[in-house]
Design an enzyme around this catalytic site. Structure first.
Site, PDB file in Angstrom:
ATOM      1  N   PRO A  12      22.727 -24.022 129.296  1.00 17.66           N
ATOM      2  CA  PRO A  12      22.126 -23.507 128.067  1.00 17.66           C
ATOM      3  C   PRO A  12      22.667 -24.130 126.788  1.00 17.66           C
ATOM      4  CG  PRO A  12      22.582 -21.714 129.567  1.00 17.66           C
ATOM      5  CD  PRO A  12      23.150 -22.952 130.191  1.00 17.66           C
ATOM      6  N   ASN A  13      21.737 -24.451 125.912  1.00 20.50           N
ATOM      7  CA  ASN A  13      21.975 -24.927 124.543  1.00 20.50           C
ATOM      8  C   ASN A  13      22.459 -26.370 124.454  1.00 20.50           C
ATOM      9  OD1 ASN A  13      21.272 -22.467 123.133  1.00 20.50           O
ATOM     10  ND2 ASN A  13      23.092 -21.587 124.080  1.00 20.50           N
ATOM     11  N   ARG A  20      23.338 -30.095 115.967  1.00 26.28           N
ATOM     12  CA  ARG A  20      24.082 -29.042 115.268  1.00 26.28           C
ATOM     13  C   ARG A  20      25.535 -29.074 115.730  1.00 26.28           C
ATOM     14  NH1 ARG A  20      19.625 -25.362 116.593  1.00 26.28           N
ATOM     15  NH2 ARG A  20      17.992 -26.007 115.157  1.00 26.28           N
ATOM     16  N   TYR A  25      30.847 -30.492 119.046  1.00 26.71           N
ATOM     17  CA  TYR A  25      30.178 -31.125 120.188  1.00 26.71           C
ATOM     18  C   TYR A  25      29.789 -32.588 119.976  1.00 26.71           C
ATOM     19  CZ  TYR A  25      29.960 -26.285 121.743  1.00 26.71           C
ATOM     20  OH  TYR A  25      30.294 -25.007 122.115  1.00 26.71           O
ATOM     21  N   ASN A  78      27.853 -29.590 133.419  1.00 23.97           N
ATOM     22  CA  ASN A  78      28.371 -28.816 132.289  1.00 23.97           C
ATOM     23  C   ASN A  78      27.513 -27.558 132.242  1.00 23.97           C
ATOM     24  OD1 ASN A  78      29.100 -27.591 129.929  1.00 23.97           O
ATOM     25  ND2 ASN A  78      29.084 -29.469 128.698  1.00 23.97           N
ATOM     26  N   ALA A  81      27.745 -22.021 128.580  1.00 22.47           N
ATOM     27  CA  ALA A  81      28.319 -20.666 128.603  1.00 22.47           C
ATOM     28  C   ALA A  81      28.275 -20.038 129.997  1.00 22.47           C
ATOM     29  CB  ALA A  81      27.579 -19.790 127.604  1.00 22.47           C
ATOM     30  N   GLU A 102      33.194 -30.658 137.029  1.00 23.41           N
ATOM     31  CA  GLU A 102      32.825 -29.804 135.901  1.00 23.41           C
ATOM     32  C   GLU A 102      33.243 -30.501 134.609  1.00 23.41           C
ATOM     33  OE1 GLU A 102      34.856 -26.062 136.059  1.00 23.41           O
ATOM     34  OE2 GLU A 102      33.852 -25.272 134.268  1.00 23.41           O
ATOM     35  N   HIS A 104      33.413 -30.212 130.352  1.00 18.78           N
ATOM     36  CA  HIS A 104      33.266 -29.488 129.092  1.00 18.78           C
ATOM     37  C   HIS A 104      33.572 -30.443 127.954  1.00 18.78           C
ATOM     38  CE1 HIS A 104      32.546 -25.659 130.883  1.00 18.78           C
ATOM     39  NE2 HIS A 104      33.556 -25.865 131.702  1.00 18.78           N
ATOM     40  N   ARG A 111      39.946 -22.687 122.540  1.00 22.39           N
ATOM     41  CA  ARG A 111      38.929 -21.928 121.803  1.00 22.39           C
ATOM     42  C   ARG A 111      39.099 -20.422 122.080  1.00 22.39           C
ATOM     43  NH1 ARG A 111      33.203 -24.621 122.468  1.00 22.39           N
ATOM     44  NH2 ARG A 111      32.842 -23.287 120.640  1.00 22.39           N
TER      45      ARG A 111
HETATM   46  O1  CA2 Z   1      32.495 -27.483 125.694  1.00 21.72           O
HETATM   47  C1  CA2 Z   1      31.499 -27.380 126.426  1.00 21.72           C
HETATM   48  O2  CA2 Z   1      30.947 -28.357 126.927  1.00 21.72           O
HETATM   49  C2  CA2 Z   1      30.875 -26.001 126.673  1.00 21.72           C
HETATM   50  O3  CA2 Z   1      30.426 -25.966 128.018  1.00 21.72           O
HETATM   51  C3  CA2 Z   1      29.723 -25.871 125.715  1.00 21.72           C
HETATM   52  C4  CA2 Z   1      29.053 -24.493 125.757  1.00 21.72           C
HETATM   53  C5  CA2 Z   1      30.088 -23.391 125.597  1.00 21.72           C
HETATM   54  O4  CA2 Z   1      29.468 -22.120 125.755  1.00 21.72           O
HETATM   55  C6  CA2 Z   1      31.215 -23.524 126.604  1.00 21.72           C
HETATM   56  O5  CA2 Z   1      32.153 -22.488 126.360  1.00 21.72           O
HETATM   57  C7  CA2 Z   1      31.883 -24.878 126.485  1.00 21.72           C
HETATM   58  C8  CA2 Z   1      28.034 -24.349 124.616  1.00 21.72           C
HETATM   59  C9  CA2 Z   1      27.016 -25.421 124.552  1.00 21.72           C
HETATM   60  C10 CA2 Z   1      26.305 -25.325 123.249  1.00 21.72           C
HETATM   61  O6  CA2 Z   1      25.936 -26.624 122.845  1.00 21.72           O
HETATM   62  C11 CA2 Z   1      25.566 -26.819 121.554  1.00 21.72           C
HETATM   63  C12 CA2 Z   1      25.447 -28.118 121.147  1.00 21.72           C
HETATM   64  C13 CA2 Z   1      25.116 -28.386 119.835  1.00 21.72           C
HETATM   65  C14 CA2 Z   1      24.892 -27.348 118.947  1.00 21.72           C
HETATM   66  C15 CA2 Z   1      25.013 -26.045 119.371  1.00 21.72           C
HETATM   67  C16 CA2 Z   1      25.351 -25.779 120.687  1.00 21.72           C
END
Ligand code: CA2
Length: 148
Positions: A12-13, A20, A25, A78, A81, A102, A104, A111
């Site tokens: 997700p996301n 963003r 990221y 990846n 969440a 995996e 991240h 965090r």
């Molecule tokens: O650090 C990572 O790769 C995470 O898997 C990213 C997830 C987060 O919930 C994990 O705790 C760690 C969130 C991905 C959201 O990606 C975005 C990318 C750009 C803008 C907003 C969100």
């Protein structure tokens, strides 16, 4: 000869990468990450290919693991969440038995507390955490060397 295939999954996301929150990221889009992995795989010896999928839906990721996992040498995932609570993704990975790395992008240990634990880690071959989007390339490099 059986093709050497690797499955790359993003949860997700992660479709928002590069649009963003670049401070956390990075500025690279998911499209560019996948294109880089495809080129990396194609130029490997022996050459390999990538099946890549991003989904905001847990069940779609479970379906992809079940559909493409058995024919893949390894899975790079990846889970976003979902890493922190998806027993369904963990069970799918153990169910197919394909070695899994995996990834991240951010350092989840630096965090919020709720990001410190991943339910996926214990069933993964290894993790790449906190090295930005280079983590995908490093994970694929390991897979290309390890899973012939
Ligand atoms: O650090 C990572 O790769 C995470 O898997 C990213 C997830 C987060 O919930 C994990 O705790 C760690 C969130 C991905 C959201 O990606 C975005 C990318 C750009 C803008 C907003 C969100």
């Amino acid at each position: 000869m059986t093709e050497r295939r690797f499955l790359v999954l993003n949860g997700p996301n992660l479709n928002l990468l590069g649009t963003r929150e670049p401070g956390i990221y990075g500025a690279t889009t998911l499209h560019d990450i996948v294109a880089g992995l495809e080129a990396q795989a194609a130029s490997a010896d022996p050459p390999a290919s990538i099946v890549a999928l991003q989904s905001n839906h847990e069940g779609e990721l479970v379906d992809a693991i079940q559909t493409h996992g058995p024919g893949s040498k390894a899975i790079i995932i990846n889970p976003g969440a979902l890493s922190h609570y998806s027993i369904a993704i963990r069970d799918a990975l153990t169910g197919v038995g394909t070695p899994t790395i995996e990834v991240h992008i951010s350092n989840i240990h630096a965090r919020e507390e709720f990001r410190h634990h991943s339910v996926i880690s214990a069933v993964a071959r290894g993790q790449v955490v906190g090295l930005g989007v280079d983590g995908y390339r490093l994970a694929l490099d390991f897979c290309l060397q390890t899973y012939q």
